[in-house]
Design an enzyme around this catalytic site. Structure first.
Site, short mmCIF file in Angstrom:
data_model
loop_
_atom_site.label_atom_id
_atom_site.label_comp_id
_atom_site.label_asym_id
_atom_site.label_seq_id
_atom_site.Cartn_x
_atom_site.Cartn_y
_atom_site.Cartn_z
N CYS A 1 71.17 -62.74 71.91
CA CYS A 1 72.27 -63.59 72.35
C CYS A 1 73.38 -62.70 72.91
O CYS A 1 73.54 -61.56 72.48
CB CYS A 1 72.87 -64.45 71.25
SG CYS A 1 71.69 -65.49 70.42
N ARG B 135 69.96 -60.54 77.35
CA ARG B 135 69.96 -60.66 75.89
C ARG B 135 69.35 -61.97 75.40
O ARG B 135 69.22 -62.20 74.21
CB ARG B 135 71.40 -60.55 75.37
CG ARG B 135 72.09 -59.28 75.78
CD ARG B 135 73.51 -59.27 75.29
NE ARG B 135 73.57 -59.14 73.86
CZ ARG B 135 73.59 -57.99 73.21
NH1 ARG B 135 73.55 -56.86 73.88
NH2 ARG B 135 73.65 -57.95 71.91
N TRP C 22 69.27 -66.71 72.54
CA TRP C 22 67.84 -66.48 72.30
C TRP C 22 67.62 -67.04 70.91
O TRP C 22 68.09 -66.49 69.91
CB TRP C 22 67.50 -65.00 72.36
CG TRP C 22 66.04 -64.73 72.19
CD1 TRP C 22 65.08 -64.74 73.14
CD2 TRP C 22 65.37 -64.40 70.95
NE1 TRP C 22 63.86 -64.45 72.60
CE2 TRP C 22 64.00 -64.25 71.25
CE3 TRP C 22 65.79 -64.25 69.63
CZ2 TRP C 22 63.05 -63.94 70.29
CZ3 TRP C 22 64.84 -63.94 68.67
CH2 TRP C 22 63.48 -63.79 69.01
N ASN D 19 76.49 -63.92 67.71
CA ASN D 19 75.26 -63.17 67.97
C ASN D 19 74.85 -62.53 66.66
O ASN D 19 75.67 -61.87 66.02
CB ASN D 19 75.54 -62.09 69.02
CG ASN D 19 74.44 -61.07 69.11
OD1 ASN D 19 73.26 -61.41 68.96
ND2 ASN D 19 74.79 -59.82 69.35
N GLY D 20 73.62 -62.76 66.23
CA GLY D 20 73.16 -62.18 64.96
C GLY D 20 72.48 -63.25 64.11
O GLY D 20 72.11 -64.32 64.62
N GLU E 222 50.42 -49.56 75.93
CA GLU E 222 51.52 -49.96 76.80
C GLU E 222 51.02 -50.87 77.94
O GLU E 222 51.66 -51.85 78.29
CB GLU E 222 52.22 -48.70 77.35
CG GLU E 222 53.33 -48.93 78.34
CD GLU E 222 54.48 -49.80 77.84
OE1 GLU E 222 54.55 -50.09 76.64
OE2 GLU E 222 55.31 -50.21 78.66
N LYS F 146 52.35 -54.65 78.51
CA LYS F 146 52.92 -55.12 79.77
C LYS F 146 52.23 -56.40 80.20
O LYS F 146 52.88 -57.37 80.59
CB LYS F 146 52.75 -54.09 80.90
CG LYS F 146 53.64 -52.89 80.89
CD LYS F 146 55.10 -53.16 81.17
CE LYS F 146 55.86 -53.55 79.96
NZ LYS F 146 56.38 -52.49 79.10
N GLU G 83 53.08 -59.45 77.85
CA GLU G 83 54.44 -59.99 77.85
C GLU G 83 54.81 -60.71 79.14
O GLU G 83 55.62 -61.63 79.10
CB GLU G 83 55.48 -58.94 77.43
CG GLU G 83 55.77 -57.82 78.40
CD GLU G 83 56.87 -56.88 77.87
OE1 GLU G 83 56.83 -55.70 78.22
OE2 GLU G 83 57.76 -57.33 77.12
N HIS H 215 33.64 -50.16 65.85
CA HIS H 215 33.90 -50.52 64.45
C HIS H 215 34.38 -51.96 64.33
O HIS H 215 34.98 -52.33 63.32
CB HIS H 215 34.91 -49.54 63.84
CG HIS H 215 34.40 -48.13 63.84
ND1 HIS H 215 33.40 -47.69 62.99
CD2 HIS H 215 34.72 -47.07 64.63
CE1 HIS H 215 33.14 -46.42 63.25
NE2 HIS H 215 33.92 -46.02 64.24
N LYS I 278 65.64 -58.96 76.45
CA LYS I 278 65.60 -57.52 76.73
C LYS I 278 66.08 -56.70 75.54
O LYS I 278 65.58 -55.63 75.28
CB LYS I 278 66.48 -57.25 77.95
CG LYS I 278 66.52 -55.82 78.39
CD LYS I 278 65.40 -55.52 79.34
CE LYS I 278 65.34 -54.07 79.72
NZ LYS I 278 63.95 -53.65 79.94
#
Ligand code: AGP
Length: 614
Positions: free
Chosen positions: A2, A27, A77, A103-104, A487, A491, A494, A510, A609
């Protein structure tokens, strides 16, 4: 996550709040809202979805707030309660006199809510935040002083928060406070701005003050008062922000992600400036504040990070162990913080974070610092909360990364680890000089090699189109490129929402091999070096289960033609440096698949982000 913004001054407030929120969209972006002081009233406007929906909503109300010069804004968010208008901030107390943005996460919100409901407060949302509005309003009714109300309430509110509060009784006052969430005050002439991050205020002023934990600031157009949690006045530490207002432009690219991928050669060039002059000269890392003697004696390093930064950390482990002979543990910050770790003053702890604000990493860093470890922070934000905790600060200078999917910051973090490992190896004398020199020589020409990859993306695009309809995707690699596989998979998932997983190729048999059939693409990161032949055998095993094999390689080995239905080639580099070049096509594959699928590449669903909640 947020983002919050507040303004009191002389300008038309709605534009400032909306501009600020736009800068903070990284955010969160599932809903937004503003509250503005209008004559005798505070008016609140909210909308679900991207900020443009709030702009749209406001168009029919302009007359109501055009003269207003004070307000607060929020971009959300969701953590508690779905992204709906009712759950969007600002939130108000029962009678609407007190309004706030947050925010939090307020951890004791259930207990507080139950108490407040018993006392007659009427809740409208499912959020934790609304509790703060009612609770501060209650304290205000007792004290008739907004600053005191915020101070008293914050003593009982548990968790993390940055809060910006207005009350109808005050025509030109905003009170703000913070604990474990970033907040700064921008100081102008006859105006103050409050925000979660610099980009929201930098257009108006460079003079600013970062709030420390539990401080409470009260601003009017021409005054600012700062107190601590006990009510004692504190002298504000005002600084000049080393920032220029930047017009965030895609520079002709369709998405920020593609632009940022293309910026990577320059990111490498930038980080080398002043640190690596020639292969014959030692790496200069004045940022590392440990004495040479302490560095020589170090026996243990812990690296903590999340997401993409965690993958960079894994490459870092490989480099530091190989070149410096020091044991390195890498751990996800969220796992590090809730167990007893063997961390002490003899351990070097490295925190890696693009944003420098990731809550889990910040908490882990603070814990390690409390145990006496030297804290080295690798970040793209030298002005961040993590940077302020650092004993040594390695700023990677990748420039603002707008796209939620990290690309250029990953390359910059990798570069930081190469430089750090070489720097330490030179001090310790732990690696043969000729090896170090050959790595340095190649590091300096890497930008050109990446440019070659970026200049010819036909095969990558063809491959992306071919597999864009798949539901699952597997990436395999070994050794230094295992993090590259992880990675690449991160990518893809997401931004395209395809179920992509990276595996150590030796682990395939395995268990994961059971999933393979003729619908499953398996991308093998086949870089020449000690694990090349082993990985080739693992690829054969996957092929024998009819998987659709893709190679990402720097080899011209004719055997590959029969084994792989798609081959993406990158220029040759020595194995140690291959993670830097190998990740570029993987970023592009993810990008092109998401683009073919029509996904929101720069702002994928459910993500933000900067992850400022644990
Ligand atoms: C990367 O593409 C992600 N968006 C995410 O995993 C990110 O790397 C993670 O949240 C850590 O962020 P940080 O580097 O800012 O700490």
């Amino acid at each position: 996550m947020c983002g919050i913004v507040g303004y009191v001054g002389f300008r038309s407030v709605a534009d400032i709040l909306l501009d600020g929120l736009e800068q903070l969209e990284y955010r969160g972006y599932d809903s937004s809202g503003i509250a503005v002081k209008c004559d005798n009233d505070i008016k609140v406007y909210k909308a679900v979805g991207k900020l443009k929906n709030l702009r749209e909503e406001l168009k029919s109300h302009v007359k109501e707030f055009e003269k207003s010069t004070m307000g607060i804004g929020h971009i959300r968010w969701a953590t508690h309660g779905a992204p709906t208008v009712l759950n969007a901030h600002p939130h108000t107390c029962t009678h609407g006199n007190l309004v706030l943005v947050h925010n939090g996460i307020i951890e004791n919100y259930k207990e507080l809510r139950a108490e407040l409901e018993k006392e007659g407060c009427v809740f409208k949302s499912q959020t934790d935040t609304e509790v703060a509005a009612h609770f501060i309003a209650k304290k205000y009714d007792e004290t008739h002083d907004l600053t005191e109300a915020v101070r008293l309430a914050s003593k009982e509110i548990e968790g993390a928060y940055a809060l910006c509060v207005m009350h109808n009784d005050y025509k030109d006052t905003i009170v703000a406070t913070k604990r474990n969430a970033p907040l700064l005050v921008g100081i102008g002439e006859g105006e103050y701005l409050i925000a979660s991050d610099v980009p929201a205020i930098i257009k108006y002023t460079k003079k600013a003050m970062y709030l420390s934990e539990n401080q409470i600031v009260t601003v009017t157009p021409d005054s600012m008062k700062l107190i601590d949690k006990d009510g004692n006045e504190v002298q504000p530490k005002i600084e000049l922000l080393p920032w220029e207002p930047v017009a965030l432009s895609k520079m002709g690219y369709k998405h920020f992600m593609l632009k940022e991928i293309h910026e990577q050669p320059d990111v490498i060039r930038n980080i080398l400036v002043g640190k690596l002059h020639t292969a014959a000269e030692p790496v200069i890392l004045d940022e590392v504040k440990l004495t040479k003697d302490t560095l020589k004696k170090l026996t243990r390093i812990q690296i903590i990070a999340c997401g993409t930064s965690l993958h960079a950390a894994m490459v870092g482990k490989y480099l530091l162990e190989t070149f410096c002979g020091i044991a390195v543990d890498v751990e996800a910050s969220s796992e590090y913080i809730y167990r007893r770790t063997v961390t002490d003053e003899h351990t070097l702890v490295i925190g890696v974070s693009q944003s420098g604000e990731t809550a889990d990493t910040l908490t882990a860093i603070k814990q390690a610092k409390a145990r006496g470890s030297h804290i080295l922070i690798i970040t793209n934000r030298p002005d961040s909360s993590m940077a302020r905790e650092a004993d040594s600060l390695l700023s990677v200078n990748a420039g603002i990364e707008v796209s939620v999917a990290a690309t250029k910051s990953y390359i910059a973090q990798l570069m930081a680890f190469y430089l750090l490992a070489l720097y330490m190896a030179e001090i310790k004398g732990s690696t043969d000089k000729s090896i170090i020199q050959s790595i340095k020589n190649e590091l300096m020409i890497l930008p050109q090699k990446i440019e070659q990859v970026l200049a010819n993306t036909d095969e990558i695009q063809k491959c992306a189109r071919k597999y864009s309809n798949t539901k699952d995707f597997i990436y395999i690699a070994r050794g230094i490129n295992l993090p590259t596989a992880l990675e690449g998979a991160l990518k893809l998932k997401e931004i395209s929402y395809i179920n992509a997983t990276g595996y150590a190729a030796g682990e395939l048999k395995h268990g994961p091999i059971a999933m393979l059939d003729d619908t499953m693409p398996v991308l093998s990161i086949l870089m020449k070096g000690i694990v090349y032949d082993k990985l080739l055998s693992n690829s054969e095993e996957a092929k024998a289960r009819n998987a659709r094999m893709i190679a990402l390689t720097n080899s011209n080995d004719p055997k590959l033609e029969d084994l792989f239905e798609c081959i993406i080639r990158v220029p040759e580099v020595q194995e140690f440096l291959s993670p830097i070049i190998a990740v570029i096509p993987l970023q592009l594959i993810a990008y092109y698949i998401a683009e073919f699928l029509g996904k929101d590449v720069d702002q994928p669903r459910n993500l933000a982000k900067s992850v400022t909640v644990e």
